[in-house]
Write a protein that holds these residues in place. Structure first.
Motif, PDB file in Angstrom:
ATOM      1  N   HIS A 112      11.541  -5.948  -2.097  1.00 26.27           N
ATOM      2  CA  HIS A 112      10.568  -4.855  -2.220  1.00 26.27           C
ATOM      3  C   HIS A 112      11.257  -3.498  -2.125  1.00 26.27           C
ATOM      4  O   HIS A 112      10.957  -2.573  -2.879  1.00 26.27           O
ATOM      5  N   THR A 116      11.121  -0.708  -5.045  1.00 30.48           N
ATOM      6  CA  THR A 116      10.554   0.612  -4.771  1.00 30.48           C
ATOM      7  C   THR A 116      11.578   1.706  -5.051  1.00 30.48           C
ATOM      8  O   THR A 116      11.280   2.734  -5.664  1.00 30.48           O
ATOM      9  N   THR A 152       5.058   5.247  -0.867  1.00 31.06           N
ATOM     10  CA  THR A 152       4.475   4.949  -2.179  1.00 31.06           C
ATOM     11  C   THR A 152       4.052   3.490  -2.341  1.00 31.06           C
ATOM     12  O   THR A 152       3.529   3.100  -3.367  1.00 31.06           O
ATOM     13  N   THR A 153       4.317   2.646  -1.355  1.00 27.63           N
ATOM     14  CA  THR A 153       4.015   1.213  -1.495  1.00 27.63           C
ATOM     15  C   THR A 153       3.402   0.650  -0.211  1.00 27.63           C
ATOM     16  O   THR A 153       3.622   1.190   0.880  1.00 27.63           O
ATOM     17  N   ASP A 154       2.625  -0.457  -0.375  1.00 24.44           N
ATOM     18  CA  ASP A 154       2.060  -1.127   0.798  1.00 24.44           C
ATOM     19  C   ASP A 154       2.859  -2.362   1.199  1.00 24.44           C
ATOM     20  O   ASP A 154       2.633  -2.957   2.241  1.00 24.44           O
ATOM     21  N   GLU A 155       3.788  -2.771   0.309  1.00 25.99           N
ATOM     22  CA  GLU A 155       4.617  -3.944   0.621  1.00 25.99           C
ATOM     23  C   GLU A 155       5.486  -3.661   1.856  1.00 25.99           C
ATOM     24  O   GLU A 155       5.926  -2.532   2.045  1.00 25.99           O
TER      25      GLU A 155
END
Lengths: 392, 392
Positions: A112, A116, A152-155
């Protein structure tokens, strides 16, 4: 035969390394473990505590099958270059897996993180540049840029403030860059933290902790943290440190003066003047380092510069070395020898068992760094020409 | 006040030097004796046995009034450059006489030699060039050329195969070249020959013999050959030699490699490869020298190259230094101080009592050579900034 690669310094080889090696074998069901190991100078900008053949011997005794030297140009570079050199060597040797220890312990967050970062590459790089212009150290600038793109990400992402996670991340980035088929595997680092200096109660300690104890007291105090083979080898040898090399470093800085120092790899932004002033003032390496240390530079970064000053590693030489161009064999088991035979035709770089009349700038730096390491040990130069690979 | 100049190394100051100093005073009826003394590296390509301030102290205790440093660029040069630097300094200090020891002992043969050589300059130079192309060492080439032009005259000439006669000849040549009004006086060297290594029965021995005895046995063995002031100073100090500096020299050669060595002053004709090979092989200075020595180069010439390698004296730096540009005061008596005051207006070069923030390439080399000399003595750098002139 299935080979799994690991990237090591073994400074010195201890129980944590043994655990990692066995787990790498078990997790990947490997027939062969290939260790890419740094030579005489390490990524933190320090000389190895014992020579590379002794450390290769420790590795073989601990279960490695092939020990290949990570050339000086990569072993003493910052994390991206260090990782790329190591990955290219393991890839050239046809490894199926690369297995690294990390604080994270799982591979998904690294994937991830990589995704990203690739998606937001431009933002990330701009942020780093900006922070460094504000006077932050490189690791701090990285951290801030990474925090920025993390939003910028939820991972779940890998925590890149941890030193082994950083290296792991760069291994994976290198695999992608060189389009290698190697599969990354990670396992959680057992026991203490990479930089921990206090020795723990159980049998696993960090190499930093072991070296500290050994220099402060006696080699016997670290016996319980190492396999007996490793301890015996460590016990028989004199131990190298910056203290032994500092008289040469100091002499060199005094001889060269700031103008000449400026041509050395990693010397930038006028730090040569600071090195020169500190060399004139300070009689011990610790005092010298304290005088040079500033907010702008990490301890590690300064030490790496000093290694390059000591060995005379020029910016112009570094510019010539982009990728590993040979596989320097430091040691092998019977199993390792069989593996090398079996993949002979697929191996994409020449195997060098002993240095000969080569002109490769990277190999010449390896040879020179050995000679200079030995100056501090009162041992003769030219060992790279004379020492055959360790066979176990 | 009438000043007489002498050119010295005082390595260490002994009874023969004391005799010369007193005779120089007596013969010229001098009020003041000015000694131009080499700093930490000497004309034979060796480090001085004790530091320059200790040797200046010996000189003052022996009767010198002013001790001025012969800058590195001249002190470690071949005879013509060495002599010219020394003569220019004595001339700048308004000396009436220069008094040198010689095997010859009379001034007339030097005058004849100089005249003959000037008359047959072209023949002389061609002969030297020719012999050197045939592979002869420089002193041998000089000798043959000199023999050749000697046949053109019936006047008695100075025997230029003798080391002190050679220097004397070059002092006189320098006086002529710079059109100095200084008058040359010579006296026969008392006692043993310059290079004699065996200690004689009486109280005058060569400095070479004294150093040899001192290193082989004990400083107490040389007591009878020195004034007691000189002996006390020598006795209190550690003694420097190439043995202490060889680890640094060896490290440097290994770090630089032949390509970099080629830019060092005096390194010519590929001898850098020979130095590099010998450094890789040999663990002691004596063994190293034996390996490098060849018919083409004298021991002295090789040692001078090695001093330049050690100090990083580049060809480009040497090209910048043509004449002494300052008078570095190492020590003075009350009498010397009065003399300096009295000639203040006539002295043609600035007097430097302590190094400051100068940019003069010659003075920077003096400072650096002190720092590097001290590396072998485990003493701190920067002594040229900290040490005031010795007052006695």
């Amino acid at each position: 035969m299935l080979a799994t690669g690991i990237v090591v310094e073994y400074n010195p080889f201890h129980n944590g390394h043994l655990f990692h090696l066995n787990e790498a074998k078990r997790l990947t069901d490997a027939d062969v473990i290939i260790a890419v190991m740094s030579g005489h100078f390490l990524q933190r900008g320090e000389p190895a505590i014992v020579d590379k053949w002794t450390r290769a011997h420790m590795a073989l005794a601990g279960g490695a099958d092939l020990v290949i030297e990570l050339p000086y140009a990569f072993a003493t570079a910052h994390a991206p270059q260090f990782a790329r050199g190591a990955v290219q060597i393991l890839d050239a040797l046809q490894c199926e897996y690369i297995c690294f220890g990390s604080e994270e312990g799982h591979i998904a967050p690294f994937v991830h993180s990589l995704d990203t970062m690739n998606t937001h590459k431009k933002l990330y790089e701009e942020k780093i540049k900006c922070s460094m212009q504000e006077g932050l150290s490189y690791p701090n600038a990285l951290r801030i840029a990474y925090d920025e793109i993390s939003r910028t990400t939820d991972e779940p992402l890998a925590d890149l403030s941890e030193p082994n996670n950083i290296l792991g991340f760069h291994y994976m980035q290198a695999i992608k860059e060189i389009r290698s088929n190697m599969m990354p595997v990670t396992l959680e680092r057992k026991g203490t933290h990479y930089h921990d200096e206090a020795l723990p109660e159980d049998s696993i300690a960090s190499a930093t902790g072991i070296r500290k104890e050994l220099f402060a007291t006696d080699v016997a105090h670290v016996q319980s943290f190492m396999p007996s083979s490793s301890y015996e080898l460590l016990h028989q040898q004199p131990h190298q440190s910056w203290d032994h090399l500092y008289p040469f470093l100091r002499y060199m800085i005094l001889r060269e003066g700031p103008e000449q120092l400026a041509s050395i790899a990693d010397i930038t932004e006028g730090i040569e003047f600071s090195l020169w002033r500190a060399a004139k003032e300070h009689a011990t390496f610790q005092e010298f380092m304290k005088a040079v240390k500033s907010k702008r530079y990490t301890w590690t970064r300064i030490q790496r510069m000093l290694v390059h000053v000591l060995t005379g590693y020029q910016k112009s030489t570094r510019a010539q070395i982009t990728s590993p161009s040979y596989l320097r064999l430091l040691g092998m088991s019977k199993n390792g020898r069989n593996y090398l035979r079996s993949v002979k035709k697929e191996v994409t770089l020449p195997v060098v068992s002993r240095a000969g009349s080569h002109k490769d700038p990277s190999l010449l730096m390896d040879i020179k760094s050995t000679d200079i390491y030995m100056c501090g040990m009162q041992r003769e130069p030219g060992l790279d020409f004379k020492t055959p690979p360790i066979l176990l």
